[in-house]
Design an enzyme around this catalytic site. Structure first.
Site, PDB file in Angstrom:
ATOM      1  N   CYS A   1     101.345  53.715 -13.473  1.00  0.00           N
ATOM      2  CA  CYS A   1     102.450  53.402 -14.382  1.00  0.00           C
ATOM      3  C   CYS A   1     103.135  52.073 -14.079  1.00  0.00           C
ATOM      4  O   CYS A   1     104.045  51.667 -14.796  1.00  0.00           O
ATOM      5  CB  CYS A   1     103.467  54.534 -14.336  1.00  0.00           C
ATOM      6  SG  CYS A   1     102.694  56.142 -14.580  1.00  0.00           S
TER       7      CYS A   1
ATOM      8  N   LYS B   1     111.898  54.405 -22.509  1.00  0.00           N
ATOM      9  CA  LYS B   1     111.076  55.616 -22.665  1.00  0.00           C
ATOM     10  C   LYS B   1     111.804  56.713 -23.434  1.00  0.00           C
ATOM     11  O   LYS B   1     111.171  57.674 -23.881  1.00  0.00           O
ATOM     12  CB  LYS B   1     110.628  56.135 -21.292  1.00  0.00           C
ATOM     13  CG  LYS B   1     109.646  55.206 -20.574  1.00  0.00           C
ATOM     14  CD  LYS B   1     109.225  55.764 -19.231  1.00  0.00           C
ATOM     15  CE  LYS B   1     108.276  54.839 -18.476  1.00  0.00           C
ATOM     16  NZ  LYS B   1     108.933  53.619 -17.958  1.00  0.00           N
TER      17      LYS B   1
ATOM     18  N   HIS C   1     112.669  52.395 -14.871  1.00  0.00           N
ATOM     19  CA  HIS C   1     111.415  53.109 -15.112  1.00  0.00           C
ATOM     20  C   HIS C   1     111.739  54.378 -15.905  1.00  0.00           C
ATOM     21  O   HIS C   1     111.053  54.694 -16.864  1.00  0.00           O
ATOM     22  CB  HIS C   1     110.736  53.437 -13.775  1.00  0.00           C
ATOM     23  CG  HIS C   1     109.353  53.979 -13.920  1.00  0.00           C
ATOM     24  ND1 HIS C   1     108.369  53.334 -14.641  1.00  0.00           N
ATOM     25  CD2 HIS C   1     108.773  55.109 -13.428  1.00  0.00           C
ATOM     26  CE1 HIS C   1     107.254  54.041 -14.589  1.00  0.00           C
ATOM     27  NE2 HIS C   1     107.468  55.128 -13.868  1.00  0.00           N
TER      28      HIS C   1
ATOM     29  N   HIS D   1     106.382  57.629 -22.353  1.00  0.00           N
ATOM     30  CA  HIS D   1     105.813  56.913 -21.209  1.00  0.00           C
ATOM     31  C   HIS D   1     104.434  56.393 -21.592  1.00  0.00           C
ATOM     32  O   HIS D   1     103.498  57.154 -21.771  1.00  0.00           O
ATOM     33  CB  HIS D   1     105.727  57.870 -20.018  1.00  0.00           C
ATOM     34  CG  HIS D   1     105.454  57.190 -18.717  1.00  0.00           C
ATOM     35  ND1 HIS D   1     105.038  55.870 -18.631  1.00  0.00           N
ATOM     36  CD2 HIS D   1     105.535  57.631 -17.430  1.00  0.00           C
ATOM     37  CE1 HIS D   1     104.872  55.545 -17.365  1.00  0.00           C
ATOM     38  NE2 HIS D   1     105.170  56.595 -16.622  1.00  0.00           N
TER      39      HIS D   1
ATOM     40  N   PHE E   1     102.202  56.250  -9.736  1.00  0.00           N
ATOM     41  CA  PHE E   1     101.564  57.191  -8.813  1.00  0.00           C
ATOM     42  C   PHE E   1     100.829  56.393  -7.736  1.00  0.00           C
ATOM     43  O   PHE E   1     100.226  55.359  -7.998  1.00  0.00           O
ATOM     44  CB  PHE E   1     100.549  58.062  -9.545  1.00  0.00           C
ATOM     45  CG  PHE E   1     101.140  59.215 -10.322  1.00  0.00           C
ATOM     46  CD1 PHE E   1     102.497  59.471 -10.319  1.00  0.00           C
ATOM     47  CD2 PHE E   1     100.318  60.059 -11.057  1.00  0.00           C
ATOM     48  CE1 PHE E   1     103.030  60.538 -11.032  1.00  0.00           C
ATOM     49  CE2 PHE E   1     100.834  61.136 -11.776  1.00  0.00           C
ATOM     50  CZ  PHE E   1     102.192  61.364 -11.760  1.00  0.00           C
TER      51      PHE E   1
ATOM     52  N   GLU F   1     115.079  57.019  -8.474  1.00  0.00           N
ATOM     53  CA  GLU F   1     115.314  55.651  -8.934  1.00  0.00           C
ATOM     54  C   GLU F   1     116.809  55.324  -8.882  1.00  0.00           C
ATOM     55  O   GLU F   1     117.198  54.202  -8.542  1.00  0.00           O
ATOM     56  CB  GLU F   1     114.777  55.448 -10.355  1.00  0.00           C
ATOM     57  CG  GLU F   1     114.805  53.977 -10.775  1.00  0.00           C
ATOM     58  CD  GLU F   1     114.178  53.701 -12.127  1.00  0.00           C
ATOM     59  OE1 GLU F   1     114.044  52.510 -12.469  1.00  0.00           O
ATOM     60  OE2 GLU F   1     113.809  54.661 -12.854  1.00  0.00           O
TER      61      GLU F   1
END
Length: 415
Positions: free
Chosen positions: A167, A338, A306, A343, A401, A317
């Site tokens: 991502c 998002k 994010h 996403h 990830f 975050e």
């Protein structure tokens, strides 16, 4: 100091294929309106799936961006990339007849490539045997073919790379393109990310991780920083920027949207799917980006987070932002694109970078759509409402990830 040797890099063109609009204008109009792109998955039967919603790109006709023969030789993620790159190059006014093609490069990444091709040919393998697997499976499937097809379509003969950091792919791609120009390996880079993974195995795989929202209400499925968030909603699309060395852009009279001034990276070195719980990895990426620009944390007023709408991402975050900015974190305006497009995996950071450029250009900070109430530790300003105000700097975060963290810092351009 080596910083004195770095060349300045500006944004001169943008392209976007998103669930709320095809093309930058349609996308940005959707952002300003707080439009959401969520709906029932139409690509396959979700009867046996816990996840029912996604953010699909509607009204995308590849033949509007490339000839039919070329389109047939590309999977959807590549079609998105070629379309977004074409818009960005046209927007930038790049005439390849006037350029040294070996100084115009491409950094368009995809986190996954084509799951559609994999599923389709695997079925043939199981049902009809190995002799019936299509000869184009590999070149259709592999993730670097987005960069490959963009380079071929537009004659870009310079450095061509495919960053794959889940991502964080789009953000790393733009960051690496930025570095490429800074140090003279190219004068122009077509940079961004693309993804199209709303397939049975893609949705089943992320659902098995309990990463996806199981909400069936489009208004309450992707709700970053909300106490009721229960996972992300898978989106698809592409975002591409034309990055250009400043003097090169000025010489040809290009319109300059913004300047890329900082890029920071780090790794959590912690867990394959969970961010570091104290936020230290993501914090370091932000600190590095701000330092790379020669700025202080207090200079930053806006972050495009994010903000995936998973429980852990939004919490960790938030901790990262507090670590990086200290008391100043309370003064930041933080939003998540998002909340409208879901996403986009490898394309997320690139589309969010387009958002940051438009935010600077228009002086408009969009609201985090659907955000109603956050839990106790999420006590920063996550933009329940939109703001019309000057935005001198925009910091964009992507966390992937594997523990990949990337932050890009964009600035309002001035001589």
């Amino acid at each position: 100091m080596r910083g004195n040797m770095k060349r300045r890099v500006v944004v001169t063109g943008m392209g976007a294929i998103t669930p709320i609009g095809v093309g930058v204008k349609a996308f940005w109009d959707g952002v300003v309106a707080g439009k959401i792109g969520f709906g029932s998955i139409s690509y396959f039967d979700t009867t046996d799936f816990k996840t029912k919603l996604a953010a699909e790109v509607k009204d995308f006709e590849p033949e509007q961006f490339m000839d039919k023969k070329a389109a047939r030789r590309m999977e959807r993620f590549c079609q998105f990339a070629v379309a977004a790159a074409g818009e960005a190059l046209q927007d930038a006014g790049i005439d390849m007849q006037q350029e040294d093609p070996f100084k115009v490069g491409c950094a368009v990444g995809s986190g996954i490539g084509s799951l559609q091709a994999m599923e389709r040919e695997h079925s043939r393998l199981v049902e009809k045997g190995p002799g019936r697997v299509g000869p184009m499976l590999v070149p259709l499937m592999i993730s670097n073919m987005a960069a490959g097809n963009v380079s071929i379509a537009y004659g870009l003969k310079g450095k061509s790379i495919n960053v794959v950091t889940a991502c964080a792919t789009g953000t790393h791609s733009i960051g690496e393109a930025f570095r490429t120009i800074q140090y003279g390996d190219a004068d122009v880079m077509v940079a961004g990310g693309t993804e199209s993974s709303i397939t049975p195995i893609g949705v089943a795989g992320f659902a098995a991780l309990t990463a996806l929202s199981t909400s069936e209400d489009p208004e309450r499925c992707s709700i970053p920083f909300d106490k009721d968030r229960d996972g992300f909603v898978m989106g698809e699309g592409a975002g591409v920027l034309v990055l250009e060395e400043l003097e090169h852009a000025k010489k040809r009279g290009a319109h300059i949207y913004a300047e890329v001034v900082g890029y920071g990276c780090s790794s959590d070195a912690y867990h394959i799917t969970s961010p570091a719980e104290d936020g230290s990895g993501a914090a370091q990426a932000m600190i590095n980006a701000v330092a790379d620009a020669g700025l202080q944390p207090e200079d930053i007023t806006y972050i495009n987070a994010h903000g995936t709408s998973t429980h852990y991402n939004d919490l960790f975050e938030t901790r990262a932002i507090k670590l990086a900015f200290g008391d100043h974190a309370k003064k930041l305006k933080i939003n998540s694109t998002k909340s409208m497009v879901g996403h986009l995996l490898g394309a997320a950071g690139a589309v969010e970078c387009v958002t940051c450029v438009k935010t600077i250009q228009e002086g408009f900070i969009h609201k985090t759509v659907g955000l109603q109430e956050s839990e106790e530790e999420l006590d920063l300003n996550y933009c329940k409402d939109s703001y019309q105000e000057a935005v001198p700097y925009a910091l964009s975060n992507s966390l992937g990830f594997g523990g990949h963290n990337a932050s890009l810092l964009l600035a309002k351009y001035s001589e």
